[in-house]
Structure formats: structure tokens, C-alpha cells
Motif scaffolding. Structure first.
Motif, PDB file in Angstrom:
ATOM      1  N   GLU A 123       0.838  -1.207   0.000  1.00  0.00           N
ATOM      2  CA  GLU A 123       0.000   0.000   0.000  1.00  0.00           C
ATOM      3  C   GLU A 123       0.870   1.252   0.000  1.00  0.00           C
ATOM      4  OE1 GLU A 123      -3.373   2.440  -0.010  1.00  0.00           O
ATOM      5  OE2 GLU A 123      -3.074   0.344  -0.551  1.00  0.00           O
ATOM      6  N   SER A 124       1.931   1.234   0.769  1.00  0.00           N
ATOM      7  CA  SER A 124       2.859   2.363   0.811  1.00  0.00           C
ATOM      8  C   SER A 124       3.497   2.579  -0.560  1.00  0.00           C
ATOM      9  CB  SER A 124       3.925   2.097   1.868  1.00  0.00           C
ATOM     10  OG  SER A 124       4.851   3.137   1.901  1.00  0.00           O
ATOM     11  N   GLU A 125       3.846   1.486  -1.225  1.00  0.00           N
ATOM     12  CA  GLU A 125       4.429   1.576  -2.562  1.00  0.00           C
ATOM     13  C   GLU A 125       3.424   2.145  -3.561  1.00  0.00           C
ATOM     14  OE1 GLU A 125       7.517   1.165  -5.411  1.00  0.00           O
ATOM     15  OE2 GLU A 125       7.499   1.254  -3.229  1.00  0.00           O
ATOM     16  N   ARG A 126       2.157   1.695  -3.484  1.00  0.00           N
ATOM     17  CA  ARG A 126       1.119   2.217  -4.380  1.00  0.00           C
ATOM     18  C   ARG A 126       0.934   3.724  -4.172  1.00  0.00           C
ATOM     19  NH1 ARG A 126      -1.352  -2.843  -3.296  1.00  0.00           N
ATOM     20  NH2 ARG A 126      -2.511  -1.994  -1.550  1.00  0.00           N
ATOM     21  N   ILE A 127       0.939   4.145  -2.939  1.00  0.00           N
ATOM     22  CA  ILE A 127       0.778   5.568  -2.638  1.00  0.00           C
ATOM     23  C   ILE A 127       1.977   6.352  -3.175  1.00  0.00           C
ATOM     24  CG2 ILE A 127       0.735   7.262  -0.760  1.00  0.00           C
ATOM     25  CD1 ILE A 127      -0.980   5.179   0.795  1.00  0.00           C
ATOM     26  N   ARG A 128       3.180   5.827  -3.002  1.00  0.00           N
ATOM     27  CA  ARG A 128       4.380   6.491  -3.509  1.00  0.00           C
ATOM     28  C   ARG A 128       4.304   6.633  -5.031  1.00  0.00           C
ATOM     29  NH1 ARG A 128       9.231   5.319  -5.425  1.00  0.00           N
ATOM     30  NH2 ARG A 128       9.005   3.058  -5.281  1.00  0.00           N
ATOM     31  N   TRP A 129       3.889   5.566  -5.728  1.00  0.00           N
ATOM     32  CA  TRP A 129       3.743   5.606  -7.180  1.00  0.00           C
ATOM     33  C   TRP A 129       2.716   6.655  -7.594  1.00  0.00           C
ATOM     34  CZ3 TRP A 129       3.173  -0.219  -8.804  1.00  0.00           C
ATOM     35  CH2 TRP A 129       4.416  -0.842  -8.747  1.00  0.00           C
ATOM     36  N   TRP A 131       1.797   9.372  -6.072  1.00  0.00           N
ATOM     37  CA  TRP A 131       2.305  10.735  -5.934  1.00  0.00           C
ATOM     38  C   TRP A 131       3.384  11.038  -6.969  1.00  0.00           C
ATOM     39  CZ3 TRP A 131      -0.309  14.424  -4.077  1.00  0.00           C
ATOM     40  CH2 TRP A 131      -1.223  14.199  -3.055  1.00  0.00           C
ATOM     41  N   GLN A 132       4.189  10.032  -7.340  1.00  0.00           N
ATOM     42  CA  GLN A 132       5.174  10.256  -8.394  1.00  0.00           C
ATOM     43  C   GLN A 132       4.471  10.585  -9.711  1.00  0.00           C
ATOM     44  OE1 GLN A 132       7.554   6.686  -8.453  1.00  0.00           O
ATOM     45  NE2 GLN A 132       9.076   7.523  -7.036  1.00  0.00           N
ATOM     46  N   GLU A 135       2.918  14.038  -9.727  1.00  0.00           N
ATOM     47  CA  GLU A 135       3.886  15.104  -9.980  1.00  0.00           C
ATOM     48  C   GLU A 135       4.228  15.229 -11.464  1.00  0.00           C
ATOM     49  OE1 GLU A 135       4.925  17.507  -7.964  1.00  0.00           O
ATOM     50  OE2 GLU A 135       3.617  16.649  -6.434  1.00  0.00           O
TER      51      GLU A 135
END
Length: 191
Positions: A123-129, A131-132, A135
Motif C-alpha cells: 500500500e505504501s508503494e502504491r501511494i508512492r507511485w 504521488w510520483q 507530480e
């Protein structure tokens, strides 16, 4: 309760003043309860610990070296009593009661902990993706979506004033921006 007040009340309680004892119990009970509740004991165990703490306090009342720190003494004793109860609950109990044996454990298994950890990492990885990719959207999309994400949600008039686009264009532009974001995430393989 102020430490000086606690110290004076302890001294009075040692001398047999029942009103001082009552004031100590009333003033410091919330502290004891907060420690007990933090250990998530059953109601019966929590009440047992609470009473044991006050019993031990009464037993040691005359031997407390720093009466003004009675709150610390009570908190520490409550913690130790809770840990004793929790330790005793972990012991194996032999039983032939089928209802007890069929009970589902509230503790997570090591396997469940690993699964939960992996899910949290994914889930943390999905959220990071997300936001990337966010941007990478154009400035106008980023600006609009950021304003729309505000809490509480702004009115379209407020969004129009903040972003500088017509009220009638907000909905269609939002849809285009979200479609672009979804397409970027899909291309990346994020789900």
C-alpha cells in the motif's frame, strides 16, 4: 494533582486521616485506570489490577520514601500488576471444554503479522507511485486536484477563484486530469 499536595496527603493518610486517603484515591485513580486500560485487560482483570494496586499502596503507605512521587509509584505498580496478569494469561491451560477450544484467538499469528506487513508495504508503494505520477501531470492538473482535495471541500466558486478557471470548466478538467493520472498508473502497473 500537584506533587506537593500528593506528598502532604500521603503523610496525612499515614497518620490515619481517612479524608486524605479518600482524596488520594479520587485524585490518583484516573492515573491508575489510564495505565490499566493501556494494557487492554478484560474488565474483570482490569478491576482486579486496580484493586490490587490500591491494596499494595495501602500496604506500603508508611514505607514510601518520596511521598510526593506517589503517582509514579502507583503507575509503576499498576504496570507491573498488568504485566503479571498478561503473563499469567499466556500460560497453557489444559482443558476439555470444546467451547474454549473453538474460540478464535484475538492475537495475530506470526504469519498474519507478515501478511499485514507485506500489505502495508504494498500500500505504501502504491501511494508512492501515485504521488510520483501525480507530480508528472501538468501544472494546471496538479493545481486543480490539490485545491479539490482540500478539507473541507471548497465550493466550485472557491476553486474557480483559486485556480483561475471558469466554474463550468472545473468538472470536465477534473475528469480529464483524473483519467490521465489513472492512465499513468495503469501504464506503470499500479493497482
Amino acid at each position: 494533582m500537584d506533587r506537593a499536595d500528593v506528598g502532604a496527603l500521603v503523610q496525612s493518610a499515614v497518620d490515619g486521616d481517612a479524608a486524605a486517603w479518600k482524596a488520594l484515591v479520587e485524585g490518583l485513580s484516573p492515573l491508575v485506570w489510564s495505565v490499566v486500560r493501556a494494557h487492554r485487560l478484560s474488565d474483570a482483570d482490569a478491576h482486579e489490577v486496580y484493586q490490587t494496586v490500591w491494596f499494595r499502596f495501602a500496604q506500603h503507605l508508611g514505607r514510601i520514601r518520596e511521598p510526593e512521587k506517589a503517582g509514579s509509584w502507583l503507575a509503576s505498580t499498576a504496570r507491573h500488576e498488568c504485566l503479571k496478569v498478561l503473563k499469567s494469561l499466556r500460560r497453557l491451560t489444559v482443558t476439555n471444554d470444546p467451547q474454549l477450544l473453538d474460540r478464535v484467538s484475538e492475537d495475530r499469528t506470526p504469519e498474519q503479522s507478515v501478511l499485514d506487513s507485506e500489505e502495508a508495504a504494498a500500500e505504501s508503494e502504491r501511494i508512492r507511485w501515485m504521488w510520483q505520477e501525480f507530480e508528472e501531470l501538468g501544472e494546471r492538473c496538479r493545481q486543480l486536484l490539490r485545491v479539490l482535495m482540500a478539507s473541507p471541500p471548497p465550493s466550485y466558486q472557491e476553486v474557480s477563484a483559486a485556480v483561475g478557471i471558469a466554474v463550468g470548466s472545473i468538472g470536465p478538467l477534473r475528469q480529464r486530469c483524473l483519467r490521465r493520472l489513472r492512465a499513468r498508473l495503469d501504464a506503470r502497473g499500479a493497482q
